[in-house]
Motif scaffolding. Structure first.
Motif, PDB file in Angstrom:
ATOM      1  N   GLY A  15       0.816  -1.205   0.000  1.00 57.59           N
ATOM      2  CA  GLY A  15       0.000   0.000   0.000  1.00 57.59           C
ATOM      3  C   GLY A  15       0.851   1.257   0.000  1.00 57.59           C
ATOM      4  O   GLY A  15       2.079   1.210  -0.143  1.00 57.59           O
ATOM      5  N   ALA A  16       0.171   2.399   0.154  1.00 56.16           N
ATOM      6  CA  ALA A  16       0.859   3.687   0.198  1.00 56.16           C
ATOM      7  C   ALA A  16       1.582   3.839   1.527  1.00 56.16           C
ATOM      8  O   ALA A  16       1.108   3.396   2.574  1.00 56.16           O
ATOM      9  CB  ALA A  16      -0.138   4.822   0.005  1.00 56.16           C
ATOM     10  N   MET A  17       2.751   4.474   1.487  1.00 52.87           N
ATOM     11  CA  MET A  17       3.580   4.631   2.679  1.00 52.87           C
ATOM     12  C   MET A  17       3.754   6.103   3.029  1.00 52.87           C
ATOM     13  O   MET A  17       3.547   6.983   2.194  1.00 52.87           O
ATOM     14  CB  MET A  17       4.953   3.988   2.444  1.00 52.87           C
ATOM     15  CG  MET A  17       4.871   2.524   2.093  1.00 52.87           C
ATOM     16  SD  MET A  17       6.488   1.807   1.803  1.00 52.87           S
ATOM     17  CE  MET A  17       5.984   0.148   1.351  1.00 52.87           C
ATOM     18  N   ALA A  18       4.166   6.338   4.269  1.00 50.59           N
ATOM     19  CA  ALA A  18       4.341   7.708   4.737  1.00 50.59           C
ATOM     20  C   ALA A  18       5.407   8.447   3.932  1.00 50.59           C
ATOM     21  O   ALA A  18       5.370   9.663   3.811  1.00 50.59           O
ATOM     22  CB  ALA A  18       4.713   7.707   6.217  1.00 50.59           C
ATOM     23  N   CYS A  19       6.364   7.684   3.359  1.00 47.40           N
ATOM     24  CA  CYS A  19       7.437   8.306   2.583  1.00 47.40           C
ATOM     25  C   CYS A  19       6.984   8.711   1.190  1.00 47.40           C
ATOM     26  O   CYS A  19       7.755   9.297   0.429  1.00 47.40           O
ATOM     27  CB  CYS A  19       8.624   7.350   2.476  1.00 47.40           C
ATOM     28  SG  CYS A  19       8.219   5.769   1.705  1.00 47.40           S
ATOM     29  N   GLY A  20       5.734   8.361   0.827  1.00 48.93           N
ATOM     30  CA  GLY A  20       5.204   8.738  -0.474  1.00 48.93           C
ATOM     31  C   GLY A  20       5.306   7.653  -1.524  1.00 48.93           C
ATOM     32  O   GLY A  20       4.773   7.792  -2.618  1.00 48.93           O
ATOM     33  N   GLU A  21       5.997   6.545  -1.203  1.00 49.63           N
ATOM     34  CA  GLU A  21       6.109   5.441  -2.146  1.00 49.63           C
ATOM     35  C   GLU A  21       4.976   4.449  -1.942  1.00 49.63           C
ATOM     36  O   GLU A  21       4.259   4.504  -0.935  1.00 49.63           O
ATOM     37  CB  GLU A  21       7.469   4.757  -2.013  1.00 49.63           C
ATOM     38  CG  GLU A  21       8.628   5.666  -2.392  1.00 49.63           C
ATOM     39  CD  GLU A  21       9.919   4.889  -2.606  1.00 49.63           C
ATOM     40  OE1 GLU A  21       9.934   3.999  -3.478  1.00 49.63           O
ATOM     41  OE2 GLU A  21      10.900   5.161  -1.902  1.00 49.63           O
ATOM     42  N   PHE A  22       4.854   3.514  -2.882  1.00 55.06           N
ATOM     43  CA  PHE A  22       3.812   2.487  -2.821  1.00 55.06           C
ATOM     44  C   PHE A  22       4.466   1.128  -3.002  1.00 55.06           C
ATOM     45  O   PHE A  22       5.328   0.949  -3.852  1.00 55.06           O
ATOM     46  CB  PHE A  22       2.772   2.712  -3.920  1.00 55.06           C
ATOM     47  CG  PHE A  22       1.611   1.755  -3.868  1.00 55.06           C
ATOM     48  CD1 PHE A  22       0.439   2.101  -3.220  1.00 55.06           C
ATOM     49  CD2 PHE A  22       1.696   0.495  -4.456  1.00 55.06           C
ATOM     50  CE1 PHE A  22      -0.636   1.220  -3.167  1.00 55.06           C
ATOM     51  CE2 PHE A  22       0.632  -0.398  -4.406  1.00 55.06           C
ATOM     52  CZ  PHE A  22      -0.534  -0.025  -3.756  1.00 55.06           C
ATOM     53  N   GLY A  23       4.068   0.167  -2.183  1.00 60.49           N
ATOM     54  CA  GLY A  23       4.620  -1.174  -2.318  1.00 60.49           C
ATOM     55  C   GLY A  23       4.485  -1.955  -1.039  1.00 60.49           C
ATOM     56  O   GLY A  23       3.790  -1.549  -0.093  1.00 60.49           O
ATOM     57  N   GLU A  24       5.149  -3.094  -0.987  1.00 65.40           N
ATOM     58  CA  GLU A  24       5.095  -3.952   0.189  1.00 65.40           C
ATOM     59  C   GLU A  24       6.002  -3.374   1.263  1.00 65.40           C
ATOM     60  O   GLU A  24       7.152  -3.023   0.998  1.00 65.40           O
ATOM     61  CB  GLU A  24       5.536  -5.372  -0.183  1.00 65.40           C
ATOM     62  CG  GLU A  24       5.186  -6.402   0.856  1.00 65.40           C
ATOM     63  CD  GLU A  24       5.472  -7.814   0.376  1.00 65.40           C
ATOM     64  OE1 GLU A  24       5.025  -8.772   1.040  1.00 65.40           O
ATOM     65  OE2 GLU A  24       6.153  -7.960  -0.657  1.00 65.40           O
ATOM     66  N   GLY A  25       5.494  -3.261   2.470  1.00 67.15           N
ATOM     67  CA  GLY A  25       6.268  -2.687   3.561  1.00 67.15           C
ATOM     68  C   GLY A  25       5.411  -2.005   4.607  1.00 67.15           C
ATOM     69  O   GLY A  25       5.910  -1.581   5.648  1.00 67.15           O
ATOM     70  N   ARG A  26       4.084  -1.899   4.341  1.00 70.34           N
ATOM     71  CA  ARG A  26       3.179  -1.303   5.319  1.00 70.34           C
ATOM     72  C   ARG A  26       2.963  -2.250   6.495  1.00 70.34           C
ATOM     73  O   ARG A  26       2.829  -3.464   6.321  1.00 70.34           O
ATOM     74  CB  ARG A  26       1.816  -1.002   4.685  1.00 70.34           C
ATOM     75  CG  ARG A  26       1.759   0.274   3.874  1.00 70.34           C
ATOM     76  CD  ARG A  26       0.404   0.384   3.207  1.00 70.34           C
ATOM     77  NE  ARG A  26      -0.688   0.408   4.168  1.00 70.34           N
ATOM     78  CZ  ARG A  26      -1.227   1.500   4.677  1.00 70.34           C
ATOM     79  NH1 ARG A  26      -0.761   2.677   4.323  1.00 70.34           N
ATOM     80  NH2 ARG A  26      -2.233   1.428   5.524  1.00 70.34           N
TER      81      ARG A  26
END
Length: 402
Positions: A152-163
């Motif tokens: 999903g979307a992340m606080a850093c502005g990127e999107f991907g696996e890691g949430r």
């Protein structure tokens, strides 16, 4: 869960705020939560808020004269039934994998003889970095369990696996592990790979409208969780739902039937496929580039529909990559048994579970009533919760694959 104890280690990251909700939900379930806040974690949540929600003192300092007078890190590491790390940052994972012990959190993880559950959260590039993947493999080999991360979307502005996994999903994982501690569950599907689909699909009409159905995904998610609990390596291909992935399940999020077909094919080879998803039968032939506007005083333009891919028939067809066992689902509103038997023959799958979705409460509810249709006959399973049906089906799949 009353009487169970968790040591909650809060790592440093924007996702640390979700540890507060996790603590609240665990306390609501009757779990005693003792908080350990890392130095980095204290930059995102305060000791006061964590203490208030956990209803316990917050531990922070490895060299506290008061706490360490009685070897506090040893007592912390062994007084709980389960250690939970939220968020498990790349740094915390690296320290635990390497056996480092330079602060209270890493020392406690090294000194524990209790199960450890980590909920990772970090930038997608950090999560996919070879060093993190090595640490993940090392920790899994050491017996550490994981929940998430999700995409999903992340606080850093990127999107991907890691949430970070949602707090509800972490609670489910905690409850599963605490329950296993009381009575270890057999794992007859250890080493087996299973594909499960769940939820609805969405077929776009224009940028804001789509065709879909009322599937909540609950039955499919319950089946994925039940299979994982008895050892299967589960890939859950899910349409849009409000549910969190069960513990130990790899979730792949999709929207359309074509997306789901591609994700299923990418998951092969598997030993079994359980296709629970309510895949839309049709999609608009053309998707409008702009929102379709309401005509003034006239009828709307007709929308021509074409068939979506038949995922169940495709996976059931003879091929070198056909799963050994293919299980389909049929959502019916009339003539349930006759329609299910016909669908079994038409699709070529091995088993088919059918239910009457016209029954109030089946869509979005917690209970279900199903028929198991095979070439040997029809079994009427007693009404029960979707979780109970999932456990029953998982056991039958384990028998079939034995």
């Amino acid at each position: 869960m009353s009487g169970k104890r968790v040591l909650l280690i809060v790592g440093g990251g924007v996702a640390a705020f979700k540890a507060l909700e996790l603590a609240r939900l665990l306390r609501k379930r009757g779990v005693a939560v003792r908080p350990l806040l890392t130095r980095a974690g204290s930059q995102f949540v305060t000791p006061l808020s964590l203490s208030a929600l956990c209803e316990d003192k917050v531990y922070q300092d490895l060299f506290s004269l008061i706490d360490e007078a009685g070897m506090g890190h040893i007592e912390l590491s062994r007084s709980a039934d389960l250690l939970v790390v939220v968020p498990a940052t790349a740094d915390l994972m690296a320290k635990a994998a390497a056996g480092l012990a330079d602060d209270l959190a890493s020392t406690t993880l090294l000194a524990t003889d209790k199960p450890v559950l980590m909920a990772p959260a970090m930038n997608v590039r950090m999560w996919t970095h070879p060093a993190t993947l090595r640490n993940l493999a090392r920790l899994k080999a050491d017996g550490v369990r994981f929940v998430g991360p999700t995409e999903g979307a992340m606080a850093c502005g990127e999107f991907g696996e890691g949430r970070l996994a949602e707090p509800e999903a972490i609670v489910d994982a905690v409850v599963d592990l605490l329950g296993q501690g009381a009575s270890p569950q057999p794992r007859p599907l250890e080493g087996r790979r299973v594909l499960v689909t769940a939820g609805p699909t969405r077929e776009a009409i224009d940028p804001v409208r789509y065709l879909t159905n009322q599937s909540s995904g609950k039955q499919g998610y319950a089946i994925a969780g039940a299979l994982a609990r008895i050892g299967a390596e589960v890939t859950l291909v899910s349409g849009p739902t409000a549910l969190a992935a069960p513990l130990g399940v790899r979730r792949v999020d999709v929207l359309s039937a074509r997306d789901m077909q591609a994700a299923c094919e990418a998951a092969l080879p598997v030993d079994a496929a359980v296709l629970v998803a309510a895949v839309a039968d049709w999609r608009p032939e053309h998707v409008a580039e702009r929102k379709l506007k309401k005509a003034q005083g006239g009828a709307p333009e007709p929308i021509r529909l074409v068939e979506t891919p038949d995922i169940l028939a495709g996976l059931s067809a003879p091929s070198p990559r056909r799963p050994r066992l293919v299980v389909g689902f049929a959502a019916e509103t009339q003539d349930v048994e006759a329609n299910a038997c016909a669908k079994l023959e038409r699709k070529g799958c091995d088993w088919l579970l059918a239910n009457d979705v016209s029954t109030p409460g089946v869509f979005g509810g917690e209970d279900n009533t199903v028929l198991l249709v095979t070439r040997q006959g029809v079994e009427a399973w007693p009404p029960g919760s979707k979780s109970a049906i999932a456990e029953h089906l998982a056991a039958r799949i384990a028998e079939a694959l034995a």
